[in-house]
Structure formats: structure tokens, C-alpha cells
Design a protein around this motif. Structure first.
Motif: not given
Ligand SMILES: [Fe+2]
Length: 181
Positions: A102-103, A107-110, A113-115
Motif C-alpha cells: 500500500y505504501d 508513494q507512486m501516487q504522491e 497523508s495516506a503515506q
């Protein structure tokens, strides 16, 4: 007066595949609803509606009984030793597969907050994995966990057995805010 805990959750049973799938979906949905209502209760408290908060907490509890019953029928509740093994396995999956994947996507989608949310969870699951591992060893020798408090960071879920740190190493929250169990 009614005898407390006279009834027990519905027992595990052999199920049709469709019923098993349905109960799995219902378990996920009821668990989510319960968590949402607890978060909603905190908002109601903060906005000055303590009785709305009480309602949300009551319904969250009701939804959690539904989740527990579905889990029971699915055969997902065992002895403490079995439950610790299952809990350890769930945490291990989250640490080694789920959250790293998921991380990588976040990261790929920048998605910053999710990170952060994923990192908080991944780090805390590592705490839990270690605590479950040592606790299981004790229970396999019929020993309970030490009586000292378990403390949890209210922001990131960092979990320690014993004293809280001065400051949470994952998110910086002051140790005095940790919830004690
Ligand atoms: Fe924290």
C-alpha cells in the motif's frame, strides 16, 4: 434479575460457501461501522453533543456484537493461545505484505497523508507483532501477561507494555496523552 452472559455467541458451523462469503462481508461491514461510530462520537463530544456521542458509542457497541457473532459463526474465535497465533499472523501479514505494498502505491501516487496513515499503522503493527509473540510464549506455558499497563498513542497507535515514552517515537505525541489499558 437476568443472569448475565447466559447466552453465548452463535457457534461455529459448517456453512455453504455463499453464506461464508456473506458473513465475511458482514463482519467487515459491521467492524467498519463500529469504528466509524466511535470516531463520530469523538466529533460529537468535541462539538458539544455529549448525548449524541453516547448514542454513537452505544450503536458502535451493538455493531461490534454483530461483528463478533459473525466471526464466531465463521470459526474465527479460538482459545487464547489460538487467538494470539491468529493475531500474530494478521499483524505479520500487514507488516510484510499489505502495508509495504500500500505504501509503494501511495508513494507512486504522491499521497502524503495516506503515506503517514500507512506508516503509523505499519510501525504499530510491528509493536503488536512483538508483544503478541512474547505473550504467546507465556500463554503456552500457562502464564498470563505481566500486570503492568499497556499504553497506546492516541494518534498513531504506537503500543508499549509498561511506561509510556516522554514522546511518541513515531508521531511525537507527548507520552502523558497515551491511553492506558
Ligand atoms: Fe504516536
Amino acid at each position: 434479575m437476568a443472569e448475565p452472559f447466559k447466552n453465548t455467541p452463535p457457534a461455529a458451523e459448517d456453512k455453504g460457501a455463499m453464506t461464508a462469503e456473506n458473513l465475511g462481508a458482514a463482519l467487515a461491514g459491521e467492524s467498519q461501522a463500529s469504528q466509524k461510530y466511535l470516531a463520530f462520537a469523538d466529533v460529537a463530544d468535541a462539538e458539544g453533543y455529549p448525548n449524541v456521542a453516547r448514542l454513537f458509542r452505544a450503536v458502535a457497541y451493538a455493531e461490534s456484537t454483530h461483528a463478533r457473532n459473525h466471526l464466531s459463526v465463521l470459526g474465527g474465535i479460538g482459545t487464547t493461545s489460538e487467538n494470539l497465533k491468529a493475531a500474530w499472523g494478521g499483524e505479520t501479514f500487514e507488516i510484510t505484505e499489505m502495508y509495504p505494498a500500500y505504501d509503494a502505491v501511495a508513494q507512486m501516487q504522491e499521497n502524503k497523508s495516506a503515506q503517514t496513515s500507512i506508516r503509523y499503522a505499519l510501525k504499530a503493527e510491528m509493536d503488536h507483532q512483538a508483544i503478541y509473540d512474547s505473550t504467546l510464549k507465556g500463554v503456552e506455558g500457562k502464564n498470563d501477561l505481566d500486570a503492568q499497563a499497556v499504553r497506546v498513542c492516541p494518534i498513531c497507535g504506537h503500543t508499549v507494555v509498561g511506561d509510556a515514552p516522554d514522546e511518541c517515537p513515531q508521531c511525537g505525541t507527548a507520552g502523558s496523552y497515551f491511553e492506558e489499558f
